[in-house]
Motif scaffolding. Structure first.
Motif, PDB file in Angstrom:
ATOM      1  N   HIS A   1      12.096 121.341  42.177  1.00  0.00           N
ATOM      2  CA  HIS A   1      11.882 121.461  43.634  1.00  0.00           C
ATOM      3  C   HIS A   1      11.567 122.901  43.999  1.00  0.00           C
ATOM      4  O   HIS A   1      10.658 123.181  44.792  1.00  0.00           O
ATOM      5  CB  HIS A   1      13.112 120.985  44.407  1.00  0.00           C
ATOM      6  N   ALA A   2      12.319 123.836  43.381  1.00  0.00           N
ATOM      7  CA  ALA A   2      12.082 125.263  43.662  1.00  0.00           C
ATOM      8  C   ALA A   2      10.703 125.661  43.145  1.00  0.00           C
ATOM      9  O   ALA A   2       9.958 126.399  43.807  1.00  0.00           O
ATOM     10  CB  ALA A   2      13.169 126.109  43.009  1.00  0.00           C
ATOM     11  N   LEU A   3      10.331 125.148  41.962  1.00  0.00           N
ATOM     12  CA  LEU A   3       8.999 125.462  41.409  1.00  0.00           C
ATOM     13  C   LEU A   3       7.904 124.957  42.335  1.00  0.00           C
ATOM     14  O   LEU A   3       6.939 125.660  42.619  1.00  0.00           O
ATOM     15  CB  LEU A   3       8.801 124.782  40.045  1.00  0.00           C
ATOM     16  N   ALA A   4       8.061 123.715  42.831  1.00  0.00           N
ATOM     17  CA  ALA A   4       7.025 123.117  43.695  1.00  0.00           C
ATOM     18  C   ALA A   4       6.864 123.941  44.968  1.00  0.00           C
ATOM     19  O   ALA A   4       5.738 124.176  45.419  1.00  0.00           O
ATOM     20  CB  ALA A   4       7.388 121.676  44.022  1.00  0.00           C
ATOM     21  N   ALA A   5       7.976 124.412  45.534  1.00  0.00           N
ATOM     22  CA  ALA A   5       7.890 125.219  46.761  1.00  0.00           C
ATOM     23  C   ALA A   5       7.165 126.521  46.466  1.00  0.00           C
ATOM     24  O   ALA A   5       6.307 126.982  47.234  1.00  0.00           O
ATOM     25  CB  ALA A   5       9.295 125.488  47.296  1.00  0.00           C
ATOM     26  N   SER A   6       7.488 127.129  45.321  1.00  0.00           N
ATOM     27  CA  SER A   6       6.841 128.391  44.955  1.00  0.00           C
ATOM     28  C   SER A   6       5.348 128.188  44.667  1.00  0.00           C
ATOM     29  O   SER A   6       4.513 129.018  45.031  1.00  0.00           O
ATOM     30  CB  SER A   6       7.564 128.981  43.729  1.00  0.00           C
ATOM     31  N   VAL A   7       5.006 127.050  44.039  1.00  0.00           N
ATOM     32  CA  VAL A   7       3.587 126.753  43.761  1.00  0.00           C
ATOM     33  C   VAL A   7       2.808 126.687  45.072  1.00  0.00           C
ATOM     34  O   VAL A   7       1.720 127.273  45.192  1.00  0.00           O
ATOM     35  CB  VAL A   7       3.437 125.430  42.970  1.00  0.00           C
ATOM     36  N   GLN A   8       3.380 126.000  46.078  1.00  0.00           N
ATOM     37  CA  GLN A   8       2.673 125.895  47.366  1.00  0.00           C
ATOM     38  C   GLN A   8       2.444 127.279  47.965  1.00  0.00           C
ATOM     39  O   GLN A   8       1.371 127.581  48.483  1.00  0.00           O
ATOM     40  CB  GLN A   8       3.476 125.029  48.358  1.00  0.00           C
ATOM     41  N   GLU A   9       3.477 128.134  47.868  1.00  0.00           N
ATOM     42  CA  GLU A   9       3.363 129.488  48.438  1.00  0.00           C
ATOM     43  C   GLU A   9       2.311 130.304  47.675  1.00  0.00           C
ATOM     44  O   GLU A   9       1.455 130.965  48.273  1.00  0.00           O
ATOM     45  CB  GLU A   9       4.732 130.166  48.345  1.00  0.00           C
TER      46      GLU A   9
ATOM     47  N   ARG B   1       2.707 116.928  38.950  1.00  0.00           N
ATOM     48  CA  ARG B   1       3.750 116.805  39.982  1.00  0.00           C
ATOM     49  C   ARG B   1       3.792 118.051  40.858  1.00  0.00           C
ATOM     50  O   ARG B   1       3.894 117.984  42.070  1.00  0.00           O
ATOM     51  CB  ARG B   1       5.117 116.570  39.322  1.00  0.00           C
ATOM     52  N   LEU B   2       3.671 119.239  40.228  1.00  0.00           N
ATOM     53  CA  LEU B   2       3.799 120.487  40.993  1.00  0.00           C
ATOM     54  C   LEU B   2       2.654 120.685  41.972  1.00  0.00           C
ATOM     55  O   LEU B   2       2.821 121.267  43.030  1.00  0.00           O
ATOM     56  CB  LEU B   2       3.857 121.694  40.056  1.00  0.00           C
ATOM     57  N   LYS B   3       1.461 120.230  41.586  1.00  0.00           N
ATOM     58  CA  LYS B   3       0.296 120.443  42.453  1.00  0.00           C
ATOM     59  C   LYS B   3       0.021 119.225  43.318  1.00  0.00           C
ATOM     60  O   LYS B   3      -0.982 119.183  44.015  1.00  0.00           O
ATOM     61  CB  LYS B   3      -0.940 120.775  41.601  1.00  0.00           C
ATOM     62  N   PHE B   4       0.904 118.236  43.265  1.00  0.00           N
ATOM     63  CA  PHE B   4       0.729 116.993  44.012  1.00  0.00           C
ATOM     64  C   PHE B   4      -0.658 116.413  43.715  1.00  0.00           C
ATOM     65  O   PHE B   4      -1.289 115.835  44.592  1.00  0.00           O
ATOM     66  CB  PHE B   4       0.916 117.211  45.520  1.00  0.00           C
ATOM     67  N   GLY B   5      -1.129 116.610  42.508  1.00  0.00           N
ATOM     68  CA  GLY B   5      -2.472 116.124  42.152  1.00  0.00           C
ATOM     69  C   GLY B   5      -2.343 114.775  41.473  1.00  0.00           C
ATOM     70  O   GLY B   5      -1.338 114.492  40.813  1.00  0.00           O
ATOM     71  N   THR B   6      -3.345 113.943  41.624  1.00  0.00           N
ATOM     72  CA  THR B   6      -3.291 112.652  40.946  1.00  0.00           C
ATOM     73  C   THR B   6      -4.193 112.648  39.717  1.00  0.00           C
ATOM     74  O   THR B   6      -3.977 111.886  38.787  1.00  0.00           O
ATOM     75  CB  THR B   6      -3.743 111.521  41.904  1.00  0.00           C
ATOM     76  N   LEU B   7      -5.196 113.560  39.706  1.00  0.00           N
ATOM     77  CA  LEU B   7      -6.122 113.583  38.578  1.00  0.00           C
ATOM     78  C   LEU B   7      -5.423 114.110  37.325  1.00  0.00           C
ATOM     79  O   LEU B   7      -4.546 114.967  37.408  1.00  0.00           O
ATOM     80  CB  LEU B   7      -7.309 114.494  38.893  1.00  0.00           C
ATOM     81  N   GLY B   8      -5.851 113.606  36.186  1.00  0.00           N
ATOM     82  CA  GLY B   8      -5.279 114.046  34.921  1.00  0.00           C
ATOM     83  C   GLY B   8      -5.952 115.304  34.377  1.00  0.00           C
ATOM     84  O   GLY B   8      -5.656 115.748  33.271  1.00  0.00           O
ATOM     85  N   PHE B   9      -6.879 115.865  35.142  1.00  0.00           N
ATOM     86  CA  PHE B   9      -7.584 117.067  34.677  1.00  0.00           C
ATOM     87  C   PHE B   9      -7.920 117.940  35.875  1.00  0.00           C
ATOM     88  O   PHE B   9      -7.819 117.506  37.031  1.00  0.00           O
ATOM     89  CB  PHE B   9      -8.864 116.680  33.922  1.00  0.00           C
ATOM     90  N   GLU B  10      -8.309 119.182  35.588  1.00  0.00           N
ATOM     91  CA  GLU B  10      -8.857 120.032  36.650  1.00  0.00           C
ATOM     92  C   GLU B  10      -9.990 120.860  36.072  1.00  0.00           C
ATOM     93  O   GLU B  10     -10.065 121.054  34.855  1.00  0.00           O
ATOM     94  CB  GLU B  10      -7.771 120.929  37.267  1.00  0.00           C
ATOM     95  N   ASP B  11     -10.888 121.318  36.961  1.00  0.00           N
ATOM     96  CA  ASP B  11     -12.011 122.157  36.539  1.00  0.00           C
ATOM     97  C   ASP B  11     -11.764 123.566  37.046  1.00  0.00           C
ATOM     98  O   ASP B  11     -11.664 123.776  38.248  1.00  0.00           O
ATOM     99  CB  ASP B  11     -13.323 121.616  37.102  1.00  0.00           C
ATOM    100  N   GLU B  12     -11.639 124.507  36.115  1.00  0.00           N
ATOM    101  CA  GLU B  12     -11.410 125.900  36.499  1.00  0.00           C
ATOM    102  C   GLU B  12     -12.752 126.625  36.541  1.00  0.00           C
ATOM    103  O   GLU B  12     -13.475 126.701  35.554  1.00  0.00           O
ATOM    104  CB  GLU B  12     -10.469 126.575  35.479  1.00  0.00           C
ATOM    105  N   LYS B  13     -13.076 127.157  37.717  1.00  0.00           N
ATOM    106  CA  LYS B  13     -14.342 127.879  37.893  1.00  0.00           C
ATOM    107  C   LYS B  13     -14.065 129.374  37.775  1.00  0.00           C
ATOM    108  O   LYS B  13     -13.099 129.865  38.372  1.00  0.00           O
ATOM    109  CB  LYS B  13     -14.929 127.588  39.280  1.00  0.00           C
ATOM    110  N   PHE B  14     -14.911 130.077  37.051  1.00  0.00           N
ATOM    111  CA  PHE B  14     -14.671 131.510  36.850  1.00  0.00           C
ATOM    112  C   PHE B  14     -15.996 132.256  36.708  1.00  0.00           C
ATOM    113  O   PHE B  14     -17.009 131.678  36.316  1.00  0.00           O
ATOM    114  CB  PHE B  14     -13.786 131.756  35.620  1.00  0.00           C
ATOM    115  N   SER B  15     -15.949 133.559  37.065  1.00  0.00           N
ATOM    116  CA  SER B  15     -17.081 134.467  36.833  1.00  0.00           C
ATOM    117  C   SER B  15     -16.589 135.515  35.835  1.00  0.00           C
ATOM    118  O   SER B  15     -15.394 135.836  35.824  1.00  0.00           O
ATOM    119  CB  SER B  15     -17.485 135.191  38.121  1.00  0.00           C
ATOM    120  N   PHE B  16     -17.481 136.060  35.048  1.00  0.00           N
ATOM    121  CA  PHE B  16     -17.020 137.099  34.115  1.00  0.00           C
ATOM    122  C   PHE B  16     -18.162 138.000  33.683  1.00  0.00           C
ATOM    123  O   PHE B  16     -19.344 137.676  33.874  1.00  0.00           O
ATOM    124  CB  PHE B  16     -16.343 136.478  32.886  1.00  0.00           C
TER     125      PHE B  16
END
Ligand SMILES: C[S@@+](CC[C@H](N)C(=O)[O-])C[C@H]1O[C@@H](n2cnc3c(N)ncnc32)[C@H](O)[C@@H]1O
Length: 332
Positions: free
Chosen positions: A22-30, A247-262
């Motif tokens: 619960h504490a982790l989830a609150a911190s993730v939102q912040e 659970r922490l990101k309240f996401g339902t997808l089993g994956f995410e796409d990280e976009k980056f520049s470098f």
């Protein structure tokens, strides 16, 4: 050496499962709220043990994946580079430390500069679980950047991943220029947003002014051909989300796409590809459309048709971020 990817992800899971969710989830939102906008350079974002555990659980897998992708692209364009020494600035919990050792197993010693004491404590704890010598033996120093990086011995590789956004424009420039003077190769990674790209493109110019050669992702060392304000150069990596991440990101997808520049710049010889794929290729029946950054500098849409045989088969396999045409022997 073991599989660094699975060693790191197992270490992150054990951090998350040992913490109060619960504490982790609150911190993730912040944290998500703070990182969505420009971070105030006066603000210590990762201030507590809960903040760093939350960052490790929800961001570290993605920043590690982006950094590793950037380093692998850089390694392909700097074939002679076999770095032994590494300086990572604003290291957080060590995403770039782990990613660099994955891309360059030659690394033997890594020094991390970081301002947050809880981040250093957790980064050290996670690093001890690695079988890579430069990770498990990494040296962590508490240091707050207010200008150039401190003087010290030259290093083969310097990295800064997702940090420029937290520095004032003056400090960004002083840090980048000092890294160019201190390291043989510099790799900088930022979020794949128009603002992240703008910071990368400014840093690219500063690295070149300090005498380094742009090695990646660009196929040339001249000015970026992308019209400012119209588009931005960025890449994308897909990663699986663990149960706790979902659970922490309240996401339902089993994956995410990280976009980056470098950008990667070096004093070593470079072997840049002729072109780089700037978007997901558009694949239709009998046609593949590739959006390319080209040499000489330009951005163009190149259509490859089935009649082109071998080239068409290679285009079907091409992905966003790939060199085009594919280097020989890669099977692409
Ligand atoms: C978004 S985190 C990125 C951490 C890590 N490099 C990664 O890719 O996951 C930004 C890091 O930069 C550090 N940082 C920000 N400003 C700093 C400064 N002035 N001096 C030292 N570290 C700083 C923060 O404490 C934080 O750990």
């Amino acid at each position: 050496m073991g599989n660094l990817n699975s060693e790191l992800f197992a270490a992150i899971d054990s951090v998350a499962s040992g913490a109060d969710e619960h504490a982790l989830a609150a911190s993730v939102q912040e944290l998500m709220g703070k990182y969505r906008s420009r971070v105030d350079p006066e603000d210590l974002v990762l201030a507590s043990d809960t903040d760093v555990a939350a960052y490790a659980a929800y961001r570290l897998p993605a920043t590690f994946t982006a950094a590793r992708s950037a380093f692998e692209t850089a390694a392909a364009s700097i074939p002679d580079l076999a770095p032994a020494t590494h300086l990572d600035v604003g290291g957080g919990m060590g995403a770039a430390v782990w990613a660099a050792s994955d891309a360059w197993p030659s690394l033997r010693s890594t020094t991390v500069l970081e301002q947050s004491a809880p981040a250093i404590a957790l980064g050290r704890r996670i690093a001890r679980r690695s079988t890579a010598p430069a990770v498990s033996g990494s040296e962590w120093r508490r240091f707050r950047l207010t200008g150039a990086v401190p003087d010290g011995p030259r290093v083969d590789l310097a990295t800064m991943s997702y940090v420029l956004n937290e520095l004032t424009p003056r400090v960004q420039e002083e840090v980048v220029r000092s890294l160019a003077r201190r390291a043989g190769t510099v790799v900088l990674i930022e979020p794949g947003t128009p603002e992240g790209y703008a910071r990368v493109i400014a840093a690219r110019r500063q690295l070149a002014e300090e005498g380094l050669t742009v090695a990646a992702p660009c196929p040339h060392g001249e000015a970026c051909p992308i019209a400012p304000g119209e588009d931005w150069c960025h890449f994308s990596e897909r990663l699986n989300r663990s149960g706790v991440q979902r659970r922490l990101k309240f996401g339902t997808l089993g994956f995410e796409d990280e976009k980056f520049s470098f950008v990667a710049a070096t004093s070593a010889p470079v072997a840049r590809p002729a072109n780089r794929v700037l978007r997901h290729p558009h694949k239709r029946k009998g046609l593949v459309s590739l959006n390319l950054c080209t040499t000489p500098p330009g951005v163009e849409e190149r259509v490859v048709s089935k009649r082109q045989g071998e080239t068409y088969r290679a285009a079907r396999k091409a992905e966003w971020g790939d060199a085009w045409p594919p280097p020989e022997g890669t099977g692409r």
